[in-house]
Design an enzyme around this catalytic site. Structure first.
Site, PDB file in Angstrom:
ATOM      1  N   ASN A 216       7.347  -6.893  -5.559  1.00  9.72           N
ATOM      2  CA  ASN A 216       6.280  -6.023  -5.046  1.00  9.72           C
ATOM      3  C   ASN A 216       5.440  -5.550  -6.223  1.00  9.72           C
ATOM      4  O   ASN A 216       5.769  -4.574  -6.892  1.00  9.72           O
ATOM      5  CB  ASN A 216       6.881  -4.833  -4.286  1.00  9.72           C
ATOM      6  N   GLU A 217       4.360  -6.294  -6.449  1.00  7.87           N
ATOM      7  CA  GLU A 217       3.496  -6.012  -7.587  1.00  7.87           C
ATOM      8  C   GLU A 217       2.575  -4.831  -7.256  1.00  7.87           C
ATOM      9  O   GLU A 217       2.502  -4.403  -6.100  1.00  7.87           O
ATOM     10  CB  GLU A 217       2.657  -7.271  -7.911  1.00  7.87           C
ATOM     11  N   PRO A 218       1.881  -4.286  -8.274  1.00  9.08           N
ATOM     12  CA  PRO A 218       0.945  -3.191  -8.013  1.00  9.08           C
ATOM     13  C   PRO A 218       0.010  -3.536  -6.847  1.00  9.08           C
ATOM     14  O   PRO A 218      -0.467  -4.666  -6.739  1.00  9.08           O
ATOM     15  CB  PRO A 218       0.180  -3.077  -9.333  1.00  9.08           C
TER      16      PRO A 218
END
Ligand code: PGA
Length: 266
Positions: A161-163
């Site tokens: 879950n990236e930015p």
């Protein structure tokens, strides 16, 4: 352990324990996992673990394997769900997370092979969304995750879950951040070989776990770890959503703790 949340700097919004070494912290996490498995086993119930890959959790897996071998800790009734998998990689690819888990844990304990689940990176594109829904459903049908183990990426990701990942995101196909791909370049012998996409549990999936351990070792993690623990919650730093969790625990070594306010402004 030097300290705990009771007298830690009030800026820490997730209880944070600092250990001399990653090995010490890993032993604590493995023991907590083992205690839950043992008490569930004694009741004849299963335990559901959410597992992570990368260099961070390997000490926990090593210790769990030791407990299996030397203290008869049985995984016969344990079920596991991994956080993520590179899209396009099957379990025979050495850098797949399925292969990683086999090497570091599954081959070393008595977990039944159908009880140890890693997202399938080979699902055809048009079936991915149904597959991700079925992954969520399998977790629920297993009774939900009792304990989730997490590392943190230098982007602030948990799982992949990236930015930009929302609080309520669920299992889905995501594009990897450039920094994440750069950090994986060595494993793949070049950034151009790192898969651009992955299937990951969402932030919401992770927050549904009943207990969470976020682990971080070493200087490269110090800055992002301090932000995740002390800054306001933001989609720009997905690990910060753990501040909303009722039983999230951060375990760090001295180097990863270096940017916490209690160290910078003791
Ligand atoms: P690492 O990765 O354990 O290899 O540092 C952690 C992560 O990216 O979540």
């Amino acid at each position: 352990m030097n300290d705990d949340s009771a007298d830690a700097n009030l800026r820490e919004r997730i209880p944070t324990a600092i250990y001399s070494t990653a090995k010490d912290a890993s032993a604590v996490v493995a023991r907590e996992i083992s205690d839950v498995i043992c008490s569930r086993n004694a009741e004849g119930n299963s335990t559901v673990l959410g597992l992570a890959t990368g260099s961070t959790p390997t000490g926990v897996y090593q210790e769990l394997a030791r407990l299996h071998k030397e203290e008869s800790l049985s995984f016969a009734k344990v079920r596991t769900f991994n956080l993520d998998e590179y899209y396009g990689l099957g379990p025979t690819h050495p850098e797949s997370y399925a292969a990683f888990m086999e090497r570091h844990l599954f081959s070393k304990v008595d977990i039944p092979s159908d009880a140890a689940v890693v997202p399938d990176g080979t699902v055809p594109r048009e079936e991915v969304s149904a597959y991700c829904e079925s992954y969520e459903k399998s977790i629920l049908e297993a009774g939900g995750i009792d304990i989730q183990v997490l590392g943190i990426g230098r982007t602030g990701h948990i799982g992949f879950n990236e930015p930009g990942s929302g609080r309520d995101s669920r299992t889905r196909l995501v594009e990897l951040d450039a920094l994440t791909r750069a950090d994986a370049a060595q494993d793949f012998l070049g950034e151009e070989n790192v898969p651009p996409y992955a299937i990951t549990m969402g932030v919401g999936t992770i927050l549904d776990a009943r207990k969470v351990f976020l682990l971080a070792w070493g200087t490269p993690k110090a800055a992002i770890l301090a932000k995740a623990v002390e800054d306001s919650i933001s989609e720009a730093l997905p690990a910060s959503f753990l501040q909303e969790h009722k039983d999230a625990n951060v375990l760090v070594d001295e180097a990863a703790a270096a940017e916490l306010s209690r160290h910078r402004h003791p």
